[in-house]
Design a protein around this motif. Structure first.
Motif, PDB file in Angstrom:
ATOM      1  N   GLY A   1       3.990   7.954   5.152  1.00 14.06           N
ATOM      2  CA  GLY A   1       3.636   7.341   6.427  1.00 14.06           C
ATOM      3  C   GLY A   1       2.342   7.835   7.040  1.00 14.06           C
ATOM      4  N   HIS A   2       1.596   8.645   6.323  1.00 18.05           N
ATOM      5  CA  HIS A   2       0.320   9.147   6.851  1.00 18.05           C
ATOM      6  C   HIS A   2      -0.642   7.977   7.086  1.00 18.05           C
ATOM      7  N   PRO A   3      -1.495   8.048   8.138  1.00 14.59           N
ATOM      8  CA  PRO A   3      -2.429   6.948   8.420  1.00 14.59           C
ATOM      9  C   PRO A   3      -3.286   6.540   7.224  1.00 14.59           C
ATOM     10  N   LEU A   4      -3.645   7.488   6.355  1.00 12.57           N
ATOM     11  CA  LEU A   4      -4.510   7.158   5.220  1.00 12.57           C
ATOM     12  C   LEU A   4      -3.798   6.288   4.179  1.00 12.57           C
ATOM     13  N   THR A   5      -2.458   6.270   4.217  1.00 13.26           N
ATOM     14  CA  THR A   5      -1.733   5.433   3.259  1.00 13.26           C
ATOM     15  C   THR A   5      -1.867   3.954   3.591  1.00 13.26           C
ATOM     16  N   ARG A   6      -2.348   3.657   4.819  1.00 12.36           N
ATOM     17  CA  ARG A   6      -2.461   2.261   5.239  1.00 12.36           C
ATOM     18  C   ARG A   6      -3.878   1.721   5.082  1.00 12.36           C
ATOM     19  N   LEU A   7      -4.778   2.547   4.508  1.00 14.79           N
ATOM     20  CA  LEU A   7      -6.159   2.118   4.323  1.00 14.79           C
ATOM     21  C   LEU A   7      -6.390   1.729   2.872  1.00 14.79           C
ATOM     22  N   ALA A   8      -6.928   0.557   2.657  1.00 19.63           N
ATOM     23  CA  ALA A   8      -7.225   0.106   1.296  1.00 19.63           C
ATOM     24  C   ALA A   8      -8.436  -0.825   1.335  1.00 19.63           C
TER      25      ALA A   8
END
Length: 301
Positions: free
Chosen positions: A175-182
């Motif tokens: 759930g870290h914010p970086l997991t939602r960046l692609a």
């Protein structure tokens, strides 16, 4: 024709390894004078110096380096010949020494090594933990037969028996914010708490190369020489780190850690290697272990 004294060559090899006669004497529990006498007789027989004493210890001449290479080649050939004899006995006896990066340990110990030892109970396995630089040095000094290394620097003295692409990825808490960046960029990572491993490890060298190419400098909250510390840094929710996904394979399956690909050519092109000293004959036991690890380890299958 010269007949080289095996004892003198052995002492010269140890001097090359330890850098001084005094350290060799302490290691072998012999008098310094005995070592010095053997080397002097060797020089007298050859008519040339094999080394020189300096402020840094005992430095080999080019002749000395040739003799050390000869000695190590002879020892490797002897071990290989004995191993072939052992092979006639269906691998009932043998010995293999390997240097292993910490990131490989879980994959190595989980099943492959256990299965190999069950199949060949007479083969003794020695495992030494070492970073990439230390592991390759142990191989080149013929102190271990094989090394499992991640992202080793190109080296003409090493031979890679197995190479598999294993990208260096970003490891984060779920759930870290970086997991939602692609796609994820290198510069986005620098905005979050980060842990990095030392540059004696392949992972650390890759990150350093990325910093140089991208003209950035990470400011990690934590630096360490331990993969376990990196893993626990992420598991505790303190921040993120770089690691091959297979190093935390179990934690990813359990949902305790997330793995985010980083589309940078240096990180995406990283690879895992099983290496030996180029030009050295391997024992049958070592060759059998290479084949077994190739088939059994996630990193190399």
């Amino acid at each position: 024709m010269w007949k080289l004294n095996p004892r003198a060559l052995k002492y010269l090899n140890e001097v090359a390894r330890f850098g001084s006669l005094r350290k060799v004497a302490a290691h072998l529990n012999v008098d310094v004078s005995a070592i010095s006498r053997q080397l002097a007789q060797l020089e007298e027989e050859l008519g040339t110096a094999v080394g020189m004493r300096s402020g840094q210890g005992f430095v080999l001449t080019q002749v000395g380096e040739e003799l050390v290479a000869l000695f190590r080649q002879q020892k490797a050939s002897e071990a290989a010949a004995l191993s072939r004899i052992e092979a006639l006995q269906s691998l009932k006896r043998g010995r293999v020494s390997i240097a292993v990066g910490e990131g490989f340990i879980a994959d190595l110990i989980s099943a492959p090594l256990q299965a190999f030892m069950a199949r060949y109970p007479g083969i003794q396995i020695s495992v030494e933990m070492a970073g990439a630089n230390e592991a390759t040095r142990l191989v080149k000094e013929d102190r271990v037969d094989l090394a499992l290394v991640y992202a080793p620097s190109p080296d003409a003295e090493l031979y890679s028996h197995v190479v598999t692409r294993q990208p260096l990825e970003l490891i984060t808490p779920p759930g870290h914010p970086l997991t939602r960046l692609a796609p994820l960029s290198i510069r986005q990572i620098s905005g979050y708490p980060l842990a990095l491993i030392d540059q004696q490890f392949g992972m650390g060298q890759l990150v350093s190369l990325v910093e140089e190419l991208e003209h950035i400098r990470f400011e990690p909250q934590l630096r360490t020489n331990s993969v376990a510390v990196l893993k626990n840094f992420v598991l505790s929710g303190m921040g993120v780190t770089f690691m091959p996904g297979l190093t935390v394979h179990s934690e990813i399956k359990q949902g305790r850690i997330a793995c985010v690909p980083v589309p940078h050519p240096v990180l995406a092109g990283a690879s895992a290697h099983i290496v030996s000293h180029k030009g050295r004959e391997l024992t049958v036991s070592a060759e059998a272990l290479i084949n077994h690890l190739h088939d059994g380890m996630l990193f190399f299958n």
